[in-house]
Scaffold this active site. Structure first.
Site, PDB file in Angstrom:
ATOM      1  N   ASP A 104      -6.810   2.968  26.945  1.00  0.00           N
ATOM      2  CA  ASP A 104      -7.236   4.353  27.107  1.00  0.00           C
ATOM      3  C   ASP A 104      -7.141   4.761  28.572  1.00  0.00           C
ATOM      4  O   ASP A 104      -7.110   3.911  29.467  1.00  0.00           O
ATOM      5  CB  ASP A 104      -8.649   4.573  26.563  1.00  0.00           C
ATOM      6  CG  ASP A 104      -9.717   3.833  27.363  1.00  0.00           C
ATOM      7  OD1 ASP A 104      -9.475   2.672  27.768  1.00  0.00           O
ATOM      8  OD2 ASP A 104     -10.809   4.398  27.580  1.00  0.00           O
TER       9      ASP A 104
ATOM     10  N   GLU B  86     -12.649   1.801  27.585  1.00  0.00           N
ATOM     11  CA  GLU B  86     -13.118   1.417  28.916  1.00  0.00           C
ATOM     12  C   GLU B  86     -13.503   2.629  29.747  1.00  0.00           C
ATOM     13  O   GLU B  86     -14.484   2.602  30.491  1.00  0.00           O
ATOM     14  CB  GLU B  86     -12.036   0.604  29.634  1.00  0.00           C
ATOM     15  CG  GLU B  86     -12.554  -0.183  30.837  1.00  0.00           C
ATOM     16  CD  GLU B  86     -12.563   0.621  32.144  1.00  0.00           C
ATOM     17  OE1 GLU B  86     -13.174   0.167  33.129  1.00  0.00           O
ATOM     18  OE2 GLU B  86     -11.928   1.707  32.182  1.00  0.00           O
TER      19      GLU B  86
END
Length: 455
Positions: free
Chosen positions: A88, A152
């Site tokens: 991500d 994250e």
């Protein structure tokens, strides 16, 4: 080393093309509008792990975005490396500040410009290609497991649950992460610590609606003004943080340790020129290297309130808000700092407004040992690849799950990053040097080689 370089040279364009494919996915975990793109990114990562030779590859569902897992067990008696990364990325806003589209990677002056180029797609994908290299050349000397997550950038909320529920599957001897920076290709370094994080949002509310600034201005407290005053009071004239108890648990380095830390190459003129500032700002009594590595901080990440559209609208806003992050150092605890901030902010708020403090996420600071087999393996790998022994440094950023791995899995982490501090992480025009990308692919197999030998 010659065999490694030969394989990389023969596959350079393909390695770059595949990374570009990965970078085109707008995998923004913070924005639900990109959910489909995030899920497609996970599938792409799983596909590339399978192509590289990984087994038991799975896109593991969580309450949020999935975790991609894969492994290659060559011999149960050999050591195991757990590679962590995240697919991500941060939002690309403000889009108007990008010179080229954030999700159409572009090469300029030997650098790849795209959101996620360095943080962390370019860096974790080096491990996928290094694994492929070892598989194709028959040189994989140890077992390897991959755990690539998709949350994250929003606090890894579901990773802890996954790790606790999969302790046996994730059993390893060390965690290897490339989500950090080195000083430069000329002065390679290894990060030996990371700061923790407390991330909050504050909201100041005054009147029950937006008011006409002419009719009510001067009679009613303006929440935007009060918010600015409250935030300004969080630092004193020496730029120390004024929250009572904030520094109580800070672990101070000795003069000898500080002197050693400041041996890292640093040119203040170049630093200021790169950032476009005339003077630097920070806690009095500490160098720039110390301020960004071993001292805690408090920063406003965003602030808003009232009318911010085109033209003029003369309002006295009902509300004003800000997002605030505090970087923490050993032995500060994120939960304690969060509570100290909340108590202090509520206490100093004047009675003509009300305040709300909302916790988003946090993580603990970590220090990695420099006398471990894994660190020595990384040191030897970089020394052979770069021709120079790496300089140990402290990272200013946070990877909260490093402390989680140690707590739940009982293993330490090696932070072997190949990005640069100047790579515009979380900013417009994020970049990653092509040379660093290839150098990472060349160096990672050497880590596995020396880790297996030293083990």
């Amino acid at each position: 080393m010659q065999e490694i370089k030969k394989y990389v040279d023969e596959n350079k364009q393909r390695f770059l093309d595949e990374l570009f494919e990965l970078l085109r996915f707008p995998s923004i975990s913070a924005d639900p509008g990109f959910k489909g793109d995030v899920l497609k990114t996970a599938d792409f990562v799983a596909e590339k792990l399978r192509e590289a030779g990984a087994e038991k590859v799975e896109v593991c569902p969580t309450a949020g975005y999935p975790i991609v897992y894969g492994e290659k067990i060559v011999d149960a008696s050999k050591p195991t490396v757990l590679v962590y990364g995240h697919y991500d990325v941060q939002p690309a806003d403000p889009l108007e500040l990008w010179k080229t589209s954030p999700f159409e990677p572009t090469i300029r002056e030997g650098k790849i410009f795209a959101r996620g180029a360095c943080d962390d797609k370019g860096q974790f994908y080096m491990h996928v290609k290094a694994f492929e290299l070892m598989q194709k050349t028959g040189t994989l000397p140890c077992n390897i497991k991959f755990m690539i997550e998709g949350e994250e950038e929003v606090g890894s909320e579901n990773l802890g649950i996954f790790v606790k529920e999969n302790k046996e599957r994730l059993k390893a001897d060390v965690v290897l992460i490339s989500d950090t920076a080195m000083i430069s290709l000329e002065d390679p370094s290894l990060e030996t610590g990371l700061r923790g994080l407390s991330y909050l949002e504050v909201e100041v509310t005054g009147p029950n609606r937006d008011l006409h600034s002419g009719v009510y201005g001067g009679a009613v407290a303006n929440p935007a003004t009060i918010l600015c005053k409250l935030i300004a009071s969080l630092h004193d004239e020496n730029n120390h943080i004024t929250i009572p108890g904030f520094y109580d648990d800070v672990q101070s380095l000795s003069e000898a340790e500080r002197e050693k830390l400041n041996e890292a190459p640093y040119n203040e003129a170049e630093y200021k020129e790169d950032l476009g500032v005339e003077e630097l700002w920070g806690e009095q009594g500490y160098t720039t290297i110390e301020r960004t590595g071993i001292r805690p901080t408090l920063e406003v990440n965003g602030i808003w309130g009232g009318y911010t559209g085109q033209g003029a609208k003369t309002v006295l806003p009902s509300k004003a808000s800000a997002k605030i992050s505090m970087r923490l150092v050993p032995n500060q605890k994120s939960s304690n700092i969060t509570q100290l901030f909340k108590d202090h902010f509520e206490r100093i708020a004047p009675k003509y407004v009300s305040v709300t403090v909302t916790e988003h996420h946090g993580g603990e600071p970590v220090v990695t040992p420099t006398d471990s087999i894994a660190y020595k393996a990384a040191e030897k790998a970089i020394e052979q690849s770069f021709g120079k022994k790496p300089i140990p440094t402290r990272g200013g950023g946070s990877i909260p799950i490093v402390a989680l791995f140690e707590e739940v899995l009982g293993i330490k982490t090696v932070l072997m990053g190949f990005g640069l501090d100047s790579d515009n992480l979380h900013s417009p025009n994020e970049k990653f040097d092509i040379a660093n990308y290839y150098k990472g692919i060349e160096t990672i197999p050497l880590f596995h080689k020396y880790f297996a030998e030293l083990s």
